[in-house]
Design a protein around this motif. Structure first.
Motif, mmCIF file in Angstrom:
data_model
loop_
_atom_site.group_PDB
_atom_site.id
_atom_site.type_symbol
_atom_site.label_atom_id
_atom_site.label_comp_id
_atom_site.label_asym_id
_atom_site.label_seq_id
_atom_site.Cartn_x
_atom_site.Cartn_y
_atom_site.Cartn_z
ATOM 1 N N ASN A 15 0.819 -1.212 0.000
ATOM 2 C CA ASN A 15 0.000 0.000 0.000
ATOM 3 C C ASN A 15 0.856 1.266 0.000
ATOM 4 O O ASN A 15 0.574 2.226 -0.720
ATOM 5 C CB ASN A 15 -0.940 0.011 1.215
ATOM 6 C CG ASN A 15 -2.047 -1.018 1.098
ATOM 7 O OD1 ASN A 15 -2.482 -1.341 -0.010
ATOM 8 N ND2 ASN A 15 -2.503 -1.542 2.227
ATOM 9 N N ALA A 16 1.925 1.261 0.797
ATOM 10 C CA ALA A 16 2.792 2.439 0.862
ATOM 11 C C ALA A 16 3.571 2.635 -0.442
ATOM 12 O O ALA A 16 3.738 3.765 -0.910
ATOM 13 C CB ALA A 16 3.755 2.315 2.042
ATOM 14 N N LEU A 17 4.041 1.524 -1.038
ATOM 15 C CA LEU A 17 4.749 1.637 -2.313
ATOM 16 C C LEU A 17 3.815 2.149 -3.415
ATOM 17 O O LEU A 17 4.213 2.966 -4.247
ATOM 18 C CB LEU A 17 5.340 0.288 -2.722
ATOM 19 C CG LEU A 17 6.610 -0.144 -1.990
ATOM 20 C CD1 LEU A 17 7.047 -1.528 -2.460
ATOM 21 C CD2 LEU A 17 7.743 0.861 -2.209
ATOM 22 N N LYS A 18 2.573 1.675 -3.402
ATOM 23 C CA LYS A 18 1.612 2.151 -4.386
ATOM 24 C C LYS A 18 1.402 3.659 -4.246
ATOM 25 O O LYS A 18 1.352 4.400 -5.234
ATOM 26 C CB LYS A 18 0.276 1.415 -4.251
ATOM 27 C CG LYS A 18 -0.739 1.787 -5.335
ATOM 28 C CD LYS A 18 -2.024 1.017 -5.194
ATOM 29 C CE LYS A 18 -2.971 1.331 -6.347
ATOM 30 N NZ LYS A 18 -3.214 2.782 -6.520
ATOM 31 N N GLN A 19 1.297 4.127 -3.012
ATOM 32 C CA GLN A 19 1.140 5.557 -2.772
ATOM 33 C C GLN A 19 2.383 6.331 -3.221
ATOM 34 O O GLN A 19 2.280 7.427 -3.780
ATOM 35 C CB GLN A 19 0.871 5.808 -1.285
ATOM 36 C CG GLN A 19 -0.483 5.303 -0.817
ATOM 37 C CD GLN A 19 -0.607 5.305 0.703
ATOM 38 O OE1 GLN A 19 0.318 5.680 1.414
ATOM 39 N NE2 GLN A 19 -1.765 4.877 1.207
ATOM 40 N N ALA A 20 3.565 5.742 -2.995
ATOM 41 C CA ALA A 20 4.810 6.389 -3.427
ATOM 42 C C ALA A 20 4.843 6.533 -4.943
ATOM 43 O O ALA A 20 5.187 7.601 -5.479
ATOM 44 C CB ALA A 20 6.019 5.587 -2.939
ATOM 45 N N PHE A 21 4.477 5.455 -5.656
ATOM 46 C CA PHE A 21 4.445 5.516 -7.124
ATOM 47 C C PHE A 21 3.400 6.521 -7.602
ATOM 48 O O PHE A 21 3.622 7.244 -8.577
ATOM 49 C CB PHE A 21 4.180 4.132 -7.706
ATOM 50 C CG PHE A 21 5.382 3.228 -7.706
ATOM 51 C CD1 PHE A 21 6.527 3.575 -8.395
ATOM 52 C CD2 PHE A 21 5.362 2.019 -7.008
ATOM 53 C CE1 PHE A 21 7.643 2.744 -8.402
ATOM 54 C CE2 PHE A 21 6.463 1.178 -7.007
ATOM 55 C CZ PHE A 21 7.612 1.550 -7.704
ATOM 56 N N ASP A 22 2.266 6.575 -6.929
ATOM 57 C CA ASP A 22 1.223 7.541 -7.308
ATOM 58 C C ASP A 22 1.711 8.978 -7.153
ATOM 59 O O ASP A 22 1.272 9.879 -7.878
ATOM 60 C CB ASP A 22 -0.032 7.339 -6.451
ATOM 61 C CG ASP A 22 -0.791 6.061 -6.812
ATOM 62 O OD1 ASP A 22 -0.537 5.515 -7.908
ATOM 63 O OD2 ASP A 22 -1.618 5.605 -5.993
ATOM 64 N N GLY B 175 4.788 9.845 -7.688
ATOM 65 C CA GLY B 175 5.874 10.100 -8.640
ATOM 66 C C GLY B 175 7.181 9.395 -8.375
ATOM 67 O O GLY B 175 8.187 9.688 -9.036
ATOM 68 N N PHE B 176 7.216 8.453 -7.427
ATOM 69 C CA PHE B 176 8.458 7.714 -7.182
ATOM 70 C C PHE B 176 8.829 6.902 -8.429
ATOM 71 O O PHE B 176 7.990 6.192 -8.981
ATOM 72 C CB PHE B 176 8.292 6.776 -5.983
ATOM 73 C CG PHE B 176 9.551 6.020 -5.632
ATOM 74 C CD1 PHE B 176 10.535 6.600 -4.863
ATOM 75 C CD2 PHE B 176 9.753 4.725 -6.095
ATOM 76 C CE1 PHE B 176 11.697 5.912 -4.541
ATOM 77 C CE2 PHE B 176 10.903 4.023 -5.786
ATOM 78 C CZ PHE B 176 11.882 4.618 -5.003
ATOM 79 N N LYS B 177 10.109 7.004 -8.850
ATOM 80 C CA LYS B 177 10.526 6.344 -10.089
ATOM 81 C C LYS B 177 11.825 5.538 -9.952
ATOM 82 O O LYS B 177 12.245 4.888 -10.909
ATOM 83 C CB LYS B 177 10.723 7.399 -11.192
ATOM 84 C CG LYS B 177 9.454 8.159 -11.559
ATOM 85 C CD LYS B 177 9.710 9.140 -12.689
ATOM 86 C CE LYS B 177 8.482 9.971 -13.003
ATOM 87 N NZ LYS B 177 7.332 9.151 -13.415
ATOM 88 N N ASP B 178 12.455 5.597 -8.797
ATOM 89 C CA ASP B 178 13.776 4.987 -8.647
ATOM 90 C C ASP B 178 13.652 3.480 -8.390
ATOM 91 O O ASP B 178 13.828 2.996 -7.266
ATOM 92 C CB ASP B 178 14.541 5.669 -7.522
ATOM 93 C CG ASP B 178 16.032 5.399 -7.572
ATOM 94 O OD1 ASP B 178 16.431 4.479 -8.311
ATOM 95 O OD2 ASP B 178 16.791 6.106 -6.885
#
Length: 459
Positions: A421-428, A430-433
């Motif tokens: 859930n937290a990774l999904k929020q990070a990608f939403d 703009g996380f790209k690394d």
């Protein structure tokens, strides 16, 4: 008009800096095509060190070429090379961005990356040794400054979003310094103070301010940056003087200053003349500019603007002293109320100066929260980490980093659902690394999860 005086003035060369002149060796190893970006060129002497590269269309093996070396705060050499290459192509600069130097590494290590890059570039290409310039953003700016202080042969530094590092030694040789910062950058005050210090120390310097946050300069500012570098190289006789380009710069900015005068914006007229003074020093007689700057400094509008600017800087320092120490002390409830107020003040449409002060304060709180989060996670103090991550989210809600840290915290707590859930929020956000995610040992047990694999593949 100022241009009529400056354009016809006799050339007065003021050599403030001295750099060594060593002839360059020519291409060794593979051949490279002009006008092409290479994402990763491995150093011949150490293949663990690499850099992104762009050769300008004008590059010739028999002709020494100026060089700009770039340092990104996250070791992404391609990012600044892509940002700078269009303008480098126009004026004939080789540019190279380090793929190794990044935040958190010792100064000795980042300096070693620079040495290996320069040795490799010098071995492969015909570099004009009197025109080696460095540029970096945030932590990369401090890397560029550290190299210029400790290494000989650096003509100048372009520091973006952060100033010089705290190194207790005099520079090996003098260098020019162009500071570049956004008016909402949390390091804005630092850059203003550095500019004043460089003025007092007699350095060739200038501060370029753009409308923005803590970031690499926007693409539209790159021509201004390269104009500074080119004029500085002309000043040092590292490249031939181009009087037509100098006169074009004078005409363009004199016209701008006249438009500000017509609008009654005398402080902007004075700022334009100050820019012209610093860019043109050593290339033409700047006495007329100095006279105009002095005359305008007595104008009521200019005095009022200067006083307001000082008051805003003092307010910002006071707010930082008030809020930054509260991060490890105050409750989430306190921060919820405080950040609501701070965000409201940062969005004031009728008072841009106050708005910028509060945006910079929130930026400072964001950076400090990140550091508290990072330290707590490293120490496996999961209770403190949870608190700091939530404060980080409150002060900087659109930053993907606090969700990435929330995912790390969930991984340390062995909660795969919370990791996803937290990774999904990070990608939403703009996380790209992806490489950072895959190489992070905390996530290794969870990368096989079907939901997380799917999430990564969709990026």
């Amino acid at each position: 008009m100022i241009k009529q005086v400056l354009s016809g003035a006799s050339l007065v060369i003021i050599l403030l800096l001295s750099v060594s002149c060593v002839s360059g060796r020519q291409n060794v190893g593979q051949d490279f095509n002009n006008s092409k970006v290479y994402p990763s060129v491995k150093c011949l002497a150490d293949t663990n060190v690499s850099y992104a590269l762009f050769l300008p269309p004008q590059y010739e093996k028999g002709k020494p070429c100026p060089l700009l070396i770039l340092f990104d705060s996250h070791g992404d050499g391609l990012l600044p090379v892509n940002l700078f290459n269009a303008e480098a192509a126009k004026i004939g600069f080789i540019i190279a961005g380090s793929n190794n130097s990044k935040n958190g590494l010792p100064t000795e290590q980042t300096t070693d990356f620079y040495r290996k890059m320069l040795a490799d570039l010098t071995a492969r290409f015909n570099i004009e040794k009197r025109a080696v310039y460095l540029c970096g953003f945030s932590g990369g700016s401090r890397v560029a400054g550290a190299v210029a202080i400790t290494e000989a042969g650096i003509a100048g530094v372009v520091g973006c979003g952060a100033g010089l590092p705290n190194i207790n030694q005099k520079p090996v040789s003098a260098f020019s310094y162009l500071a570049v910062v956004g008016n909402q950058d949390f390091n804005y005050t630092e850059m203003q103070q550095l500019d004043e210090s460089l003025e007092q120390a007699g350095y060739q310097h200038y501060l370029l301010v753009f409308d923005g946050i803590h970031q690499w300069p926007p693409k539209e500012l790159i021509p201004d940056i390269f104009t500074w570098i080119r004029f500085d190289a002309m000043r040092q006789k590292a490249i031939p003087e181009q009087r037509a380009d100098i006169n074009t710069f004078i005409e363009k900015n004199d016209k701008l200053a006249s438009s500000f005068e017509a609008e009654g914006k005398l402080h902007l007229q004075q700022e334009t003349y100050i820019k012209m003074l610093h860019y043109l020093q050593g290339l033409t007689d700047v006495a007329p500019l100095q006279a105009e700057i002095k005359r305008l400094s007595t104008e009521k509008e200019v005095i009022e603007f200067s006083n307001q600017k000082r008051e805003m800087l003092e307010l910002e320092q006071k707010l930082q002293q008030e809020y930054l120490p509260q991060i490890p002390i105050q409750s989430i409830e306190w921060w919820t109320k405080s950040t609501f107020r701070l965000h409201s003040l940062s969005e004031q449409q009728n008072n841009p100066s106050i708005s910028q002060v509060y945006k910079r304060l929130l930026g400072s709180l964001s950076m400090s929260s990140y550091m508290y989060c990072n330290n707590a996670l490293k120490q496996h103090d999961l209770t403190a980490a949870s608190q700091f991550i939530e404060i980080y989210r409150l002060v900087d809600p659109t930053n993907a980093e606090h969700r990435y840290m929330a995912a790390k915290l969930a991984a340390m707590n062995h909660n795969v659902d919370a990791v996803f859930n937290a990774l999904k929020q990070a990608f939403d956000l703009g996380f790209k690394d992806i490489n950072r995610l895959k190489s992070d040992p905390d996530f290794k047990p969870y990368l096989g999860d079907e939901r997380i694999q799917k999430l990564i593949k969709t990026q």
